[in-house]
Design a protein around this motif. Structure first.
Motif, short mmCIF file in Angstrom:
data_model
loop_
_atom_site.label_atom_id
_atom_site.label_comp_id
_atom_site.label_asym_id
_atom_site.label_seq_id
_atom_site.Cartn_x
_atom_site.Cartn_y
_atom_site.Cartn_z
N ASP A 72 1.15 -1.50 -0.13
CA ASP A 72 -0.06 -0.02 0.07
C ASP A 72 0.60 1.27 0.31
O ASP A 72 0.59 2.25 -0.74
N MET A 73 1.88 1.12 0.71
CA MET A 73 2.79 2.55 0.85
C MET A 73 3.53 2.61 -0.47
O MET A 73 3.56 3.56 -0.50
N TYR A 74 4.57 1.89 -0.75
CA TYR A 74 4.46 1.96 -2.59
C TYR A 74 4.08 2.09 -3.52
O TYR A 74 4.43 3.62 -3.95
N ARG A 75 2.38 1.94 -3.67
CA ARG A 75 0.77 2.37 -4.36
C ARG A 75 0.96 3.72 -3.63
O ARG A 75 0.96 4.65 -5.11
N ALA A 90 1.17 6.52 -6.59
CA ALA A 90 0.28 7.63 -6.42
C ALA A 90 0.79 9.22 -6.36
O ALA A 90 0.45 10.28 -7.52
N LEU A 91 1.28 9.40 -5.48
CA LEU A 91 2.08 10.85 -5.18
C LEU A 91 3.11 11.59 -6.77
O LEU A 91 2.84 12.49 -6.86
N SER A 102 4.71 12.75 3.98
CA SER A 102 3.91 11.83 3.27
C SER A 102 4.62 10.35 3.46
O SER A 102 3.78 9.37 4.06
N ILE A 103 5.62 10.10 4.14
CA ILE A 103 5.77 8.89 4.27
C ILE A 103 7.56 8.68 4.73
O ILE A 103 8.15 9.55 4.70
N ASP A 114 -5.57 3.27 9.13
CA ASP A 114 -4.13 3.03 10.26
C ASP A 114 -3.08 3.18 9.17
O ASP A 114 -1.79 3.50 9.37
N ASP A 115 -2.96 3.51 8.44
CA ASP A 115 -1.85 3.71 6.68
C ASP A 115 -1.74 5.11 7.60
O ASP A 115 0.54 5.30 7.44
#
Length: 152
Positions: free
Chosen positions: A11-14, A18-19, A57-58, A149-150
């Protein structure tokens, strides 16, 4: 691989992709070990509004490198980059205990309007007047696909 292993799936890679696809990515930094393996990653995206603000963001650190200050170093370097690139402030949705140690403030974010987890929104003010600002936050479209949760 780092994002998948740190967050338990793709999910975080996606989200990062997306960003990038949205052309919202403002900054990406990696940390590598002596073998060249990626062990840390941080990225910030440009907010839709306020226009010159970023959002952290991450932040990912390999579990084998936790509690060594790498996350803090990645955030500090990211905030230095934001300052150099002219960002007026940086938002993060996250753990106030962690992010307050690197300059983010719940109090500075207390007048911001957001529908995205206001109780976990912190602000890193850079330009004068951004702390305690009355602004409405609009995140890049990629954020619409994240769960709570993300984010925390």
């Amino acid at each position: 691989m780092l994002l998948d292993s740190t967050f338990g799936g793709p999910d975080m890679y996606r989200f990062a992709q997306a960003l990038r696809d949205e052309q919202a990515m403002a900054m990406e930094r990696v940390a590598c070990d002596e073998t060249g393996a990626m062990i840390g990653y941080v990225c910030c995206a440009r907010m839709v509004a306020p226009e010159d603000w970023w959002v952290l963001s991450i932040l990912a650190v390999s579990p084998s490198h936790h509690k060594r200050g790498m996350g803090r170093e990645l955030v500090v370097r990211g905030m230095d980059c934001a300052r150099r690139e002219g960002a007026k402030a940086v938002i993060v949705i996250g753990d106030a205990r962690y992010f307050s140690r690197v300059g983010f403030s719940k109090l500075a974010a207390s007048h911001l309007e957001t529908t995205m987890m206001p109780e976990h929104t912190l602000l890193y003010p850079i330009a004068p007047g951004t702390g305690m600002a009355h602004e409405t936050l609009i995140y890049p479209d990629a954020y619409a696909h994240l769960s709570e949760d993300d984010l925390v």
